[in-house]
Design an enzyme around this catalytic site. Structure first.
Site, PDB file in Angstrom:
ATOM      1  CD  GLU A  78      -3.556  -6.168   2.454  1.00 31.21           C
ATOM      2  OE1 GLU A  78      -4.427  -5.572   3.138  1.00 31.21           O
ATOM      3  OE2 GLU A  78      -2.348  -5.891   2.508  1.00 31.21           O
TER       4      GLU A  78
ATOM      5  CD  GLU B 134      -3.000  -1.178   2.209  1.00 30.22           C
ATOM      6  OE1 GLU B 134      -4.110  -1.668   1.965  1.00 30.22           O
ATOM      7  OE2 GLU B 134      -2.702  -0.706   3.329  1.00 30.22           O
TER       8      GLU B 134
END
Length: 485
Positions: free
Chosen positions: A382, A188
């Site tokens: 994810e 991320e």
């Protein structure tokens, strides 16, 4: 149309949330080792959960107890990895996303020679995965920068960290290139703006005259340079290996069709694309850079940086997707938490206990948007839902129909995106086994198909138990997504 043959079904974990053994095997301090469980803080107040200061770090380092520092103990994957990998293999995993803790390989980040015990640990893990026919997808930096680099350099704000990270990457490619085909640089990468300490080792009171936001974008530039160097190095050292970037997909809708809401939403989505634009196209987007200039944020670059970024673009785009958001210019609009963000509450969507709104159709929208924009293979690395409803029955069973329903509805939308023409490589759930929450450092926010007997304070046997969803996901994988019932 079905999921493609060879589709990579599996799950995702991170070293700092599962390994434990924070002071074993020569491991050094990482930022996750001082992440604090705050039981009296509202679980929806992510700003309070992620607050950090130099004083808080010193206090944490002086406390040898792990009660309120749960990422020090994780779920003891360090000692249970064979058991856990066997359970993943029983589910039929084709792939497991995991990370390598930088501080197991280079305890302070500054060493010139790696820690052999750390090298050996991950080699043992990869050997076991090879035996079980589970493909590794390895994240090189997943919320665990060395704490030493924070205290000495304020993390990634300092240019010298680039070479330290590249040295770490080179060591990983040398030792694990024979096992690992798929790699990611930064988890991320966009999250440095939301939680600078967790992502980049930045402490607000250590920031210079640029301020916290200026330091964040300087650190981000250094990460872009380091990622590009690592990508080029991987292609040279491990022919055929692929490097991806990893984005938090924060799909945002306008709260109304009011033009001002639409404009605010456009800006929000462009901000989200800023990071993947750089790593996929190899250049900074003009609109994003103009916005920074208008805010007075200047990024210091060395000669050749832009060429390095241009030459080190990634092979595929991976992303996390948990929920969508809405945006409005109305200052009184009700806002709700998400994945360490705030968005205007969408009245058409349900929310979990942490305020995250559940939107399976948003996953299809995200897949189509990303593939249309970049024309690169996509990998969902994810996706999942935290719950505190998992109850162990007297016979050891755990009924979690809410989890099965969540995944079923998301898989239906994934399949529709494939039918739309999206090139989708694989899917790894977050997380296949209960672990320590990234944002609130809880154990009670359970994501897994596998239950781990441990509470928020580290009490429990660590026994692993299969939930109903374990057997459901096993059948999904066996049928390559054809049987979702």
């Amino acid at each position: 149309m079905s999921f493609p043959k060879g589709f990579l079904w599996g799950g995702a974990i991170a070293a700092n949330q599962v390994e434990g053994a924070w002071n074993e095997g020569g491991k050094g301090w990482s930022v996750s080792d001082v992440a604090t469980f705050k039981p009296k803080t509202d679980v929806k107040d992510y700003k309070a959960h992620n607050a950090i200061s130099s004083d808080a770090i010193r206090k944490a380092m002086a406390d040898a107890d792990d009660t309120y520092y749960p990422k020090r103990r994780g779920i003891d994957f360090y000692h249970h990895y064979k058991e856990d990998l066997a359970l993943f293999a029983e589910m039929g995993f084709k792939v497991l996303r995991l990370s390598i803790a930088w501080t197991r390989i280079y305890p302070t980040g500054e060493e010139l020679q790696p820690n052999q015990e750390g090298i050996d640990f991950y080699r043992n893990v990869f050997e076991e995965m090879k035996r079980l026919n589970i493909e590794p997808l390895v994240t090189l930096s997943h919320y665990e920068p060395p704490l030493n680099l924070t205290l000495k350099y304020n993390g990634w704000t300092d240019r010298r960290v680039v070479d330290m990270f590249v040295r770490f990457c080179k060591t990983c490619f040398e030792n694990y290139g024979e096992y690992v085909k798929y790699w990611l640089t930064f988890n991320e990468v966009d999250s440095v703006i939301r939680h600078p300490f967790t992502t980049a080792g930045i402490v607000p009171d250590l920031c210079d005259e640029r301020g916290e936001k200026g330091c964040c974008f300087q650190a981000l530039h250094h990460q872009f340079v380091a990622a590009a160097k690592a990508t080029k190095l991987l292609h040279e050292m491990v022919p055929g290996a692929q490097m991806g970037c990893m984005l938090t997909k924060l799909t945002t809708y306008p709260n109304t069709c009011k033009p001002e809401d639409v404009l605010a939403t456009l800006n929000k989505n462009l901000e989200n694309y800023f990071y993947s634009d750089v790593m996929i196209w190899g250049e900074y987007p003009r609109i994003g850079m103009t916005k920074l200039e208008n805010e007075g944020i200047k990024i210091d670059m060395e000669d050749g940086d832009l060429e390095i970024i241009k030459e080190g673009t990634v092979d595929f785009l991976s992303f996390s997707y948990y929920q969508s958001c809405t945006e409005s210019v109305d200052p009184n609009a009700e806002r709700t938490p998400g994945n360490t963000i705030l968005g205007v509450k969408n009245p058409y969507l349900p929310s979990n206990d942490w305020g995250w709104q559940i939107d399976p159709v948003g996953l299809r929208i995200s897949l189509v948007e990303l593939y249309d924009r970049y024309r690169k293979p996509l990998f969902i690395v994810e996706n999942g839902v935290g719950s505190n409803e998992d109850i162990v029955q007297p016979d050891g069973s755990i009924h979690d129909p809410y989890r099965i329903d969540y995944f079923k509805r998301h898989f239906i939308e994934m399949k529709k995106a494939v039918e739309d023409g999206v090139e989708l490589m694989g899917y790894t759930s977050w997380a296949p086994i209960d672990l320590i929450s990234a944002s609130t450092n809880q154990m009670s926010k359970r994501y897994g198909f596998i239950y781990v007997d441990q509470d928020n304070y580290g009490n429990g046997t660590l026994k692993r138990l299969r939930k109903d969803s374990f057997y459901w996901y096993q059948e999904v994988i066996r049928t390559n997504g054809e049987n979702l019932e």
